[in-house]
Design a protein around this motif. Sequence first.
Motif, PDB file in Angstrom:
ATOM      1  N   ASP A  42       0.856  -1.219   0.485  1.00 44.06           N
ATOM      2  CA  ASP A  42      -0.119   0.198  -0.116  1.00 44.06           C
ATOM      3  C   ASP A  42       0.664   1.333  -0.040  1.00 44.06           C
ATOM      4  O   ASP A  42       1.773   1.008   0.220  1.00 44.06           O
ATOM      5  CB  ASP A  42      -0.920   0.011   1.460  1.00 44.06           C
ATOM      6  N   SER A  43       0.474   2.420  -0.218  1.00 44.77           N
ATOM      7  CA  SER A  43       1.000   3.437  -0.353  1.00 44.77           C
ATOM      8  C   SER A  43       0.191   4.464  -0.104  1.00 44.77           C
ATOM      9  O   SER A  43      -1.390   4.570  -0.185  1.00 44.77           O
ATOM     10  CB  SER A  43       1.552   4.032  -1.654  1.00 44.77           C
ATOM     11  N   TYR A  44       0.421   5.942   0.103  1.00 42.43           N
ATOM     12  CA  TYR A  44      -0.383   6.926   0.763  1.00 42.43           C
ATOM     13  C   TYR A  44       0.594   7.978  -0.064  1.00 42.43           C
ATOM     14  O   TYR A  44       1.690   8.683   0.647  1.00 42.43           O
ATOM     15  CB  TYR A  44      -0.452   6.738   2.533  1.00 42.43           C
ATOM     16  N   LYS A  45      -0.583   9.016   0.204  1.00 41.07           N
ATOM     17  CA  LYS A  45       0.122  10.527  -0.669  1.00 41.07           C
ATOM     18  C   LYS A  45       0.169  11.787   0.843  1.00 41.07           C
ATOM     19  O   LYS A  45      -1.297  11.536   0.698  1.00 41.07           O
ATOM     20  CB  LYS A  45      -0.437  10.767  -1.545  1.00 41.07           C
ATOM     21  N   VAL A  46       0.812  12.514   0.631  1.00 45.98           N
ATOM     22  CA  VAL A  46       1.105  13.261   1.622  1.00 45.98           C
ATOM     23  C   VAL A  46       1.502  14.940   0.785  1.00 45.98           C
ATOM     24  O   VAL A  46       2.791  14.766   0.407  1.00 45.98           O
ATOM     25  CB  VAL A  46       1.769  13.485   2.404  1.00 45.98           C
ATOM     26  N   ASP A  47       0.960  15.854   0.470  1.00 44.05           N
ATOM     27  CA  ASP A  47       1.803  16.631  -1.063  1.00 44.05           C
ATOM     28  C   ASP A  47       2.235  15.975  -1.968  1.00 44.05           C
ATOM     29  O   ASP A  47       1.868  15.551  -2.415  1.00 44.05           O
ATOM     30  CB  ASP A  47       2.553  17.298   0.483  1.00 44.05           C
ATOM     31  N   ASN A  48       3.633  16.798  -1.782  1.00 46.78           N
ATOM     32  CA  ASN A  48       4.721  15.919  -2.961  1.00 46.78           C
ATOM     33  C   ASN A  48       4.710  14.207  -2.925  1.00 46.78           C
ATOM     34  O   ASN A  48       6.024  13.942  -2.951  1.00 46.78           O
ATOM     35  CB  ASN A  48       5.446  16.940  -3.435  1.00 46.78           C
ATOM     36  N   TYR A  49       4.904  13.455  -1.733  1.00 43.14           N
ATOM     37  CA  TYR A  49       5.277  12.358  -1.259  1.00 43.14           C
ATOM     38  C   TYR A  49       4.789  10.863  -0.648  1.00 43.14           C
ATOM     39  O   TYR A  49       3.780  11.348  -0.702  1.00 43.14           O
ATOM     40  CB  TYR A  49       6.077  12.970   0.242  1.00 43.14           C
ATOM     41  N   VAL A  50       5.322  10.122  -1.419  1.00 37.35           N
ATOM     42  CA  VAL A  50       4.548   9.130  -1.170  1.00 37.35           C
ATOM     43  C   VAL A  50       5.143   8.318  -0.465  1.00 37.35           C
ATOM     44  O   VAL A  50       5.835   7.800  -0.497  1.00 37.35           O
ATOM     45  CB  VAL A  50       4.209   8.920  -2.938  1.00 37.35           C
ATOM     46  N   ILE A  51       4.385   7.700   0.305  1.00 43.69           N
ATOM     47  CA  ILE A  51       4.939   6.325   1.707  1.00 43.69           C
ATOM     48  C   ILE A  51       4.097   5.095   1.202  1.00 43.69           C
ATOM     49  O   ILE A  51       3.063   4.689   1.318  1.00 43.69           O
ATOM     50  CB  ILE A  51       4.045   7.219   2.877  1.00 43.69           C
ATOM     51  N   THR A  65       9.008   3.139   2.646  1.00 40.84           N
ATOM     52  CA  THR A  65      10.498   4.202   1.925  1.00 40.84           C
ATOM     53  C   THR A  65       9.346   5.396   1.345  1.00 40.84           C
ATOM     54  O   THR A  65       7.718   4.831   1.347  1.00 40.84           O
ATOM     55  CB  THR A  65      10.254   3.252   0.434  1.00 40.84           C
ATOM     56  N   ILE A  66      10.231   6.347   1.140  1.00 36.78           N
ATOM     57  CA  ILE A  66       9.094   8.319   1.098  1.00 36.78           C
ATOM     58  C   ILE A  66       9.797   8.182  -0.316  1.00 36.78           C
ATOM     59  O   ILE A  66      10.771   8.114  -0.796  1.00 36.78           O
ATOM     60  CB  ILE A  66       9.790   8.395   2.203  1.00 36.78           C
ATOM     61  N   TYR A  67       8.790   8.734  -1.490  1.00 37.62           N
ATOM     62  CA  TYR A  67       8.835   9.241  -2.359  1.00 37.62           C
ATOM     63  C   TYR A  67       8.730  10.406  -2.920  1.00 37.62           C
ATOM     64  O   TYR A  67       8.125  11.112  -1.886  1.00 37.62           O
ATOM     65  CB  TYR A  67       8.331   7.866  -4.139  1.00 37.62           C
ATOM     66  N   LYS A  68       9.376  11.185  -3.736  1.00 38.95           N
ATOM     67  CA  LYS A  68       9.174  12.320  -3.379  1.00 38.95           C
ATOM     68  C   LYS A  68       8.991  13.080  -4.823  1.00 38.95           C
ATOM     69  O   LYS A  68      10.134  12.703  -6.094  1.00 38.95           O
ATOM     70  CB  LYS A  68       9.793  13.752  -3.332  1.00 38.95           C
ATOM     71  N   ASP A  69       7.544  13.509  -5.624  1.00 37.83           N
ATOM     72  CA  ASP A  69       7.576  13.453  -7.121  1.00 37.83           C
ATOM     73  C   ASP A  69       7.984  12.093  -7.767  1.00 37.83           C
ATOM     74  O   ASP A  69       8.669  12.432  -8.831  1.00 37.83           O
ATOM     75  CB  ASP A  69       8.167  14.845  -7.738  1.00 37.83           C
ATOM     76  N   ASN A  70       7.724  11.131  -7.344  1.00 39.78           N
ATOM     77  CA  ASN A  70       7.836   9.678  -8.004  1.00 39.78           C
ATOM     78  C   ASN A  70       9.697   9.500  -7.816  1.00 39.78           C
ATOM     79  O   ASN A  70      10.023   8.340  -8.711  1.00 39.78           O
ATOM     80  CB  ASN A  70       7.595   9.929  -9.936  1.00 39.78           C
ATOM     81  N   GLY A  92      12.793  22.886   2.740  1.00 40.06           N
ATOM     82  CA  GLY A  92      12.902  22.575   4.000  1.00 40.06           C
ATOM     83  C   GLY A  92      11.666  21.395   4.389  1.00 40.06           C
ATOM     84  O   GLY A  92      10.531  21.130   5.017  1.00 40.06           O
ATOM     85  N   ASP A  93      11.110  21.247   3.007  1.00 39.70           N
ATOM     86  CA  ASP A  93      10.056  20.020   3.150  1.00 39.70           C
ATOM     87  C   ASP A  93      10.291  18.642   4.057  1.00 39.70           C
ATOM     88  O   ASP A  93      10.134  17.670   3.274  1.00 39.70           O
ATOM     89  CB  ASP A  93       9.399  20.288   1.948  1.00 39.70           C
ATOM     90  N   ASP A  94      10.484  18.595   5.242  1.00 44.06           N
ATOM     91  CA  ASP A  94      10.627  17.546   5.993  1.00 44.06           C
ATOM     92  C   ASP A  94      10.092  16.731   6.326  1.00 44.06           C
ATOM     93  O   ASP A  94       8.247  17.768   6.471  1.00 44.06           O
ATOM     94  CB  ASP A  94      11.689  17.539   7.384  1.00 44.06           C
ATOM     95  N   ILE A  95       9.764  15.689   6.720  1.00 44.85           N
ATOM     96  CA  ILE A  95       8.472  14.325   6.785  1.00 44.85           C
ATOM     97  C   ILE A  95       9.454  13.317   7.382  1.00 44.85           C
ATOM     98  O   ILE A  95      10.644  12.691   7.082  1.00 44.85           O
ATOM     99  CB  ILE A  95       8.258  13.846   5.625  1.00 44.85           C
ATOM    100  N   ILE A 122       2.239  10.335  10.026  1.00 45.58           N
ATOM    101  CA  ILE A 122       2.754  10.701   9.050  1.00 45.58           C
ATOM    102  C   ILE A 122       2.765  12.826   9.983  1.00 45.58           C
ATOM    103  O   ILE A 122       1.974  12.765   9.868  1.00 45.58           O
ATOM    104  CB  ILE A 122       2.318  11.141   7.889  1.00 45.58           C
ATOM    105  N   TYR A 123       4.036  12.658   9.803  1.00 41.72           N
ATOM    106  CA  TYR A 123       4.218  14.358  10.056  1.00 41.72           C
ATOM    107  C   TYR A 123       5.362  15.254   9.190  1.00 41.72           C
ATOM    108  O   TYR A 123       5.748  14.637   8.680  1.00 41.72           O
ATOM    109  CB  TYR A 123       5.177  14.245  11.357  1.00 41.72           C
ATOM    110  N   ARG A 124       4.771  16.502   8.825  1.00 48.56           N
ATOM    111  CA  ARG A 124       5.932  17.216   8.847  1.00 48.56           C
ATOM    112  C   ARG A 124       6.011  18.445   9.365  1.00 48.56           C
ATOM    113  O   ARG A 124       5.709  18.301   9.655  1.00 48.56           O
ATOM    114  CB  ARG A 124       5.427  17.677   7.132  1.00 48.56           C
ATOM    115  N   ARG A 125       7.705  19.228   8.542  1.00 52.13           N
ATOM    116  CA  ARG A 125       8.056  20.386  10.067  1.00 52.13           C
ATOM    117  C   ARG A 125       6.878  21.140   9.871  1.00 52.13           C
ATOM    118  O   ARG A 125       6.354  21.829   9.301  1.00 52.13           O
ATOM    119  CB  ARG A 125       8.777  20.918   8.533  1.00 52.13           C
TER     120      ARG A 125
END
Length: 524
Positions: A42-51, A65-70, A92-95, A122-125
Amino acid sequence: MSIKSMSFLFLVLFCLISQVSAYSSDDIEWESVKTVTLHWGDSYKVDNYVITADDFNKDGYAYITIYKDNVYMTAGALKLSDNVVYRDTANGDDIKVYASALSLKTDSWTGNLIDPTVKVQIYRRGLPDLEVKLNIEKDSYDPTRLSTPRFIEGNVTIKNVGDAKATNVVLNVDTAGLELADGKLTQTTPSLEKGETTKPLAFKLQIPLLWDEEDFKIVAQAAAIDINNDKHVFNGTKTITIRPKSEIILTKSCTGKIYMDQTAYVSLVVRNTGPYALNSVLISDIQTDDLELKDNVQTKKTISVNAQETTTAIEYTLKPIKPGKFTLPKATAKFTVDGKEYTFESDAPTIEINGPYIVLEKKVNVSSFNPGDNVLVTVSVKNEGNRDANVKIEETVPEGTRFVSGVMTFDDVVNNKKPQSFSYVLKLEKEADMKLPATSAKFVDMEGYKGEKVSNMPEIALKVASGQDTTSDGRSGNAGSSSSGKAQASSGTSDEVGQQPGFEAWVLVIALIAVMKFSRKGQN
C-alpha cells in the motif's frame, strides 16, 4: 595541492553545507498530518510525498520507502515506535514516518505472514503561525460629541498558534495616515515559542478634524523567520470611522394628531454640533399635497449657527385637507465649505387627521334631450373620512324643469363603509342646453365638527335636428316642428296640441274640388 589549500577548500564547503542545512532532524518541531494503516504494497500520498509499505518480515520489521515526485528519497526498516525521516535540505519540506502499530501474524502451518499491516503516523515540519490581534477602543469617533475620547487608543499582541517556534518577530503598525500621539508603532521579539504571546504594543493616535466622514484601515503586520530561514507574514486589521468635525442635526417636529377643524404646528430646529460656526446654512422644507400651508409662510431660510448652538429656524401651521395618516417630507440643511456642498436631512414626522370627509357626486342618465323629455337625477353621498357624520340635503327644482317623481331630500348618518344615494325625475322644458345646479350638503359629526360640501354640476345638451339652423341662444329655428309636437302629444303634458304644418292649404284644395264638382253638375 598544499595542506593550506585543502584546508581552505574544506572550510568553504563546510560553510556552504552549513547555509543549506542549518538545522538537523533533531531540531525540527513536527506537525502531525495523518495516521494511516498500510497493508503490504500500500501507498499513501501527502503533498508531494508518497509513503509505501514495501515489505514485512517475521522478525517484526516493516520496510517503508519515501518518494518525492516519483523519485526515491529514503527508506527504513521500522520496528514498533521506530521512525524514518527525510530531511529536505533544499526546501525544508521535511517529512517523518513513525510506526505506531504492527500486525505480523503468521500461518501456523506454513509459517508465512498473514496480511501484515503497519499503522504509521505521518508528520511534516511544523511552521509558526502568528495570530495578530489589533485592538482599537471604538469602531467610530465623533469629534463633535463630548463623550468621544480625546485619542484613538489601541494595542497589538501576537500569539504563536502554529507548530514551530518563530524567530526575529518584527511588528509594524500602519495607521493609514493617522498621526501618532503617544506610544510606539514598531516592536521586535527575538523568538516566540508555540503558544507564547508577546507583550502588548500600545499606542495613541490623534483624532483628525474632517469635513467629510472617512474610514481608516489600520493594519498591524508581523513578519517572522522559521527554522529553515523562511519568512512568514501575518496581518491584523481594524477599520474605524471618523465622523465630520461639524454636523448639522435638523429636527422636524409636528403635532401628532388633530381633528379636521384644527391646525397642525410644525417647527424646524437646527443644532450645530461642531466646534466651528457655520454661516449661510440654507434650511428648506418641502410641502405636502395632503395638508395646506397657512398664512403663506416662507419654508426656506438662510441662517448662521454658532458652534454648539441650537436654534429654531422655521415655524408654520398646516390646515388639513382630508382625514388620514400622512408622513411629512424631510427637510434639509445645506452649507458649502471650500466649494463643496454638505447636506443634512431631518426625520419625516407623521400626523394623524381625524374627522368625516363628505364627497357628493351628481349624475344624470342622458347627455342630450328634447324639450319635454324626462331625466333621472342621482345624487351619491360618500364619507371618505374616519368618523361618521349626519348628512342633510334639500334639493330644489331647477328653473326650466318640472318635478315628476322621486326623492329630493336626504337626512342620514353616513360612514366610510357604505356609500348612499337618492334619485328623482325631472321634466326638461327649456329649449336650450341645461346645466343643473350643484347639490349642497350640510354635515355634522359626534365631535360637533360641521361643514358644507357641494357636488358637481351636470350638463345636458339640447338635441338639434339635421338641417336645422340654431339660434344664438341654442334653440332650434323650428322648435314647433312635428317631431316636437309628437313628443308633446305622446307625453300628454302639453296644454295645447300644435297644428300640423300645411293644414290650411289642404282645406283650400278640398274646397276648390267641391266647387268644381258642383259646377259640372249644374251644367248637366
